[in-house]
Design an enzyme around this catalytic site. Structure first.
Site, PDB file in Angstrom:
ATOM      1  N   ASP A   1       9.305 -27.772  51.462  1.00 35.55           N
ATOM      2  CA  ASP A   1       8.726 -29.105  51.615  1.00 35.55           C
ATOM      3  C   ASP A   1       9.682 -30.021  52.367  1.00 35.55           C
ATOM      4  OD1 ASP A   1       6.841 -31.098  51.318  1.00 35.55           O
ATOM      5  OD2 ASP A   1       7.508 -31.667  49.311  1.00 35.55           O
TER       6      ASP A   1
ATOM      7  N   HIS B   1       8.182 -29.058  61.700  1.00 29.98           N
ATOM      8  CA  HIS B   1       7.659 -27.749  61.314  1.00 29.98           C
ATOM      9  C   HIS B   1       8.373 -26.629  62.083  1.00 29.98           C
ATOM     10  CE1 HIS B   1       4.677 -29.486  58.767  1.00 29.98           C
ATOM     11  NE2 HIS B   1       3.974 -30.031  59.749  1.00 29.98           N
TER      12      HIS B   1
ATOM     13  N   LEU C   1      14.171  -5.830  51.233  1.00 29.53           N
ATOM     14  CA  LEU C   1      13.752  -7.140  50.739  1.00 29.53           C
ATOM     15  C   LEU C   1      12.243  -7.234  50.880  1.00 29.53           C
ATOM     16  CD1 LEU C   1      14.273 -10.155  49.874  1.00 29.53           C
ATOM     17  CD2 LEU C   1      14.436 -10.685  52.321  1.00 29.53           C
TER      18      LEU C   1
END
Length: 251
Positions: free
Chosen positions: A25, A42, A136
């Protein structure tokens, strides 16, 4: 949990949570603070994703879930939504080869019905190519909402009951978990939210029941490997009892 060897740096050993989830965020506020367009925030956020994915793998985190685009984000201006879709395309096209080379398995959770066909094709390509990787597990929540996920799971369970393949008396918490988007993925041990907001915002509602929550004021584009380590160290200070009494329970 995994314990990295700190001998090279002389640092004290700490337990690394198996599964870390992050609510990314603050991209827009990061840009506003610098008098830049939101889309640049962004884009910088995508760069932070690349850095944190690499750092998580190096730390020994086995599962990393990132909240990329919520089902509520469609309410944002059309231009911003288009930019976010373009960034997902860019991330997969640019970074998929490196992720695959580094043994990262990519999994996208969330609804795909309203996504553009080329985005769905890229998602499927990423999942297929990296399916066997085991260094991962990178889970990206895209067009995802926790309440929608649970509703869809209940709907699937109801269909099985109606078809006679599932006895409603045998439904357990494990049954519900097996019908969620995250089926097969352990619940997060640690959820981090950047930007100073202190809520889950419809993220992993079912799975977060016993997760430790860490909130940081840092905007996502500025979230660094050092900040990730700080969150893990704070996680280490928590006693995880899962409702029990006595010694803390280690995952």
């Amino acid at each position: 949990m995994l314990t990295p060897d700190p001998s090279a740096s002389g640092e004290q050993a700490f337990d690394v949570p198996r599964h870390v989830a992050i609510i990314m965020d603050g991209n827009g506020r990061w840009a506003a603070k610098r008098h830049l367009p939101r889309k640049l925030g962004h884009r910088q956020g995508v760069e932070a994703v690349r850095v944190i994915v690499r750092a998580a793998g190096e730390m020994g985190i086995r599962y990393l879930t990132l909240y990329g685009f919520s089902s509520e984000n469609w309410k944002r201006p059309a231009e911003e939504v288009s930019d976010l879709m373009g960034l997902l395309r860019l991330f997969i096209r640019r970074d998929l080869a490196e992720l695959h080379q580094n043994g990262v398995q990519v999994r996208i959770i969330g609804e795909r019905e309203h996504l553009e066909p080329d985005i769905v094709a890229l998602i499927e390509e990423a999942e297929t190519l990296t399916h066997s990787n085991d260094q991962l597990k990178l889970i990206i929540a895209f067009n995802y909402g926790g309440q929608n996920e649970i509703t869809s799971a209940v709907r699937r369970i109801a269909r099985e009951v109606k078809a006679g393949t599932l006895d409603p008396e045998t439904i357990t918490q494990e049954t519900v978990a097996a019908h969620l988007d995250t089926a097969g993925v352990p619940d997060p041990d640690l959820i981090i939210r950047t930007s100073g907001e202190k809520r889950l915002s419809n993220f992993l509602i079912w799975q977060s029941a016993y997760a430790e929550l860490v909130f940081t004021d840092v905007f996502w584009p500025d979230f660094s490997p050092e900040r990730l380590k700080e969150a893990v160290l704070e996680y280490n200070m928590r006693d995880r009892r899962f409702g029990a009494v006595g010694e803390p329970v280690k995952s």
